[in-house]
Write a protein that holds these residues in place. Structure first.
Motif, PDB file in Angstrom:
ATOM      1  N   LEU A  30       0.348  -1.061   0.350  1.00 26.83           N
ATOM      2  CA  LEU A  30      -0.067  -0.059   0.011  1.00 26.83           C
ATOM      3  C   LEU A  30       0.641   1.025   0.069  1.00 26.83           C
ATOM      4  N   ILE A  31       0.596   1.817  -1.138  1.00 36.29           N
ATOM      5  CA  ILE A  31       1.536   3.785  -0.634  1.00 36.29           C
ATOM      6  C   ILE A  31       0.887   4.403  -0.930  1.00 36.29           C
ATOM      7  N   SER A  74      -2.526   4.176  -2.323  1.00 36.41           N
ATOM      8  CA  SER A  74      -2.453   3.187  -3.834  1.00 36.41           C
ATOM      9  C   SER A  74      -2.422   1.983  -3.127  1.00 36.41           C
ATOM     10  N   ASN A  75      -3.114   1.317  -3.636  1.00 33.94           N
ATOM     11  CA  ASN A  75      -3.061  -0.179  -3.755  1.00 33.94           C
ATOM     12  C   ASN A  75      -2.636  -0.602  -4.840  1.00 33.94           C
ATOM     13  N   MET A  76      -0.787  -1.455  -4.570  1.00 36.99           N
ATOM     14  CA  MET A  76      -0.352  -2.158  -5.804  1.00 36.99           C
ATOM     15  C   MET A  76      -0.146  -3.466  -5.583  1.00 36.99           C
ATOM     16  N   PRO A 134      11.936   7.630   0.321  1.00 35.81           N
ATOM     17  CA  PRO A 134      11.245   7.594  -0.828  1.00 35.81           C
ATOM     18  C   PRO A 134      10.186   6.412  -0.850  1.00 35.81           C
ATOM     19  N   LEU A 135      10.142   5.746  -0.363  1.00 40.50           N
ATOM     20  CA  LEU A 135       9.281   4.436  -0.410  1.00 40.50           C
ATOM     21  C   LEU A 135       8.248   4.560   1.022  1.00 40.50           C
ATOM     22  N   THR A 136       6.787   4.211   0.909  1.00 40.29           N
ATOM     23  CA  THR A 136       5.764   3.649   2.342  1.00 40.29           C
ATOM     24  C   THR A 136       6.544   3.228   2.985  1.00 40.29           C
ATOM     25  N   ARG A 137       7.020   2.787   4.450  1.00 41.30           N
ATOM     26  CA  ARG A 137       6.675   2.179   4.698  1.00 41.30           C
ATOM     27  C   ARG A 137       5.741   0.717   5.286  1.00 41.30           C
TER      28      ARG A 137
END
Length: 214
Positions: free
Chosen positions: A43-44, A60-62, A191-194
């Motif tokens: 999940l972002i 966003s759901n990736m 840079p990324l969602t934890r």
């Protein structure tokens, strides 16, 4: 040559069987790793339509399966300690009388999110204001009135993935750059969602609700 092969055919057969086993174990490892990667929730949290507080907060759901967004929590780091706010519901709790034609997305951010889909939960400005209002802090624009100073804004989401019964969590933290600037810029600290998906991390996620209620 043939005599040598006949004398050592058992050893040769053992070596061939061992090499074949190693190859199969290697491919099985690749298949398992690929399966785990596809099953891993992702999940972002990101900005959209801008880089400041007026930009949209996008989720966003990736993942390979749908996810259910259960709770949206905002953590505001200030000069006087951390403030937590629940931003799950769009309408305040005192707005009990909803029109019959009100759609679910107009009342709450809670709900399912399909694979490859995204939703915005309002602007970062509105999320910051939501926390300030819940703690009785008056604002002038996005700046607090008084001896408060806002440093960072952290977005937390509690969600359920597929058929999992235990909630998982994701978070992303943004630094509030140039607070004296009316167009305050949000700078992501990573840079990324934890993604908090391990057993230990999920126990931490279950305590997030306690932070909001404290």
């Amino acid at each position: 040559m043939l005599d040598w092969l006949q004398r050592h055919h058992q050893v040769i057969a053992l070596l061939i069987s061992t090499c074949t086993l190693i190859v199969w174990v290697f491919y099985a490892h690749l298949l398992l790793a690929n399966f785990k990667r596809q099953r891993r929730p992702n999940l972002i949290i990101n900005r959209g339509a801008g880089k400041g507080l007026g930009s949209l907060c996008l989720i966003s759901n990736m993942s390979a399966e749908p996810m259910f967004l259960n709770q949206l929590i905002v953590r505001l780091e200030t000069s006087r300690g951390d403030l937590f706010g629940d931003a799950t519901d769009i309408r305040q709790s005192h707005d009990d009388d909803l029109p019959q034609d009100t759609a679910l997305y107009q009342a709450t951010h809670q709900g399912p999110l399909r694979t490859g889909d995204f939703a915005h939960v309002g602007t970062f400005q509105s999320l910051l204001r939501r926390v300030a209002e819940q703690h009785g802090i008056r604002l002038a624009g996005h700046q607090p009135i008084g001896d408060w100073q806002f440093h960072t804004l952290e977005i937390r989401v509690i969600a359920f993935y597929g058929s999992d019964r235990q909630p998982l969590g994701v978070l992303r933290r943004f630094r509030l750059a140039s607070p004296e600037n009316p167009d305050c810029e949000l700078i992501p600290e990573s840079p990324l969602t934890r993604q908090l998906c391990s057993r230990h991390e999920r126990r931490l996620v279950r305590r997030w609700t306690e932070d909001v209620c404290a």
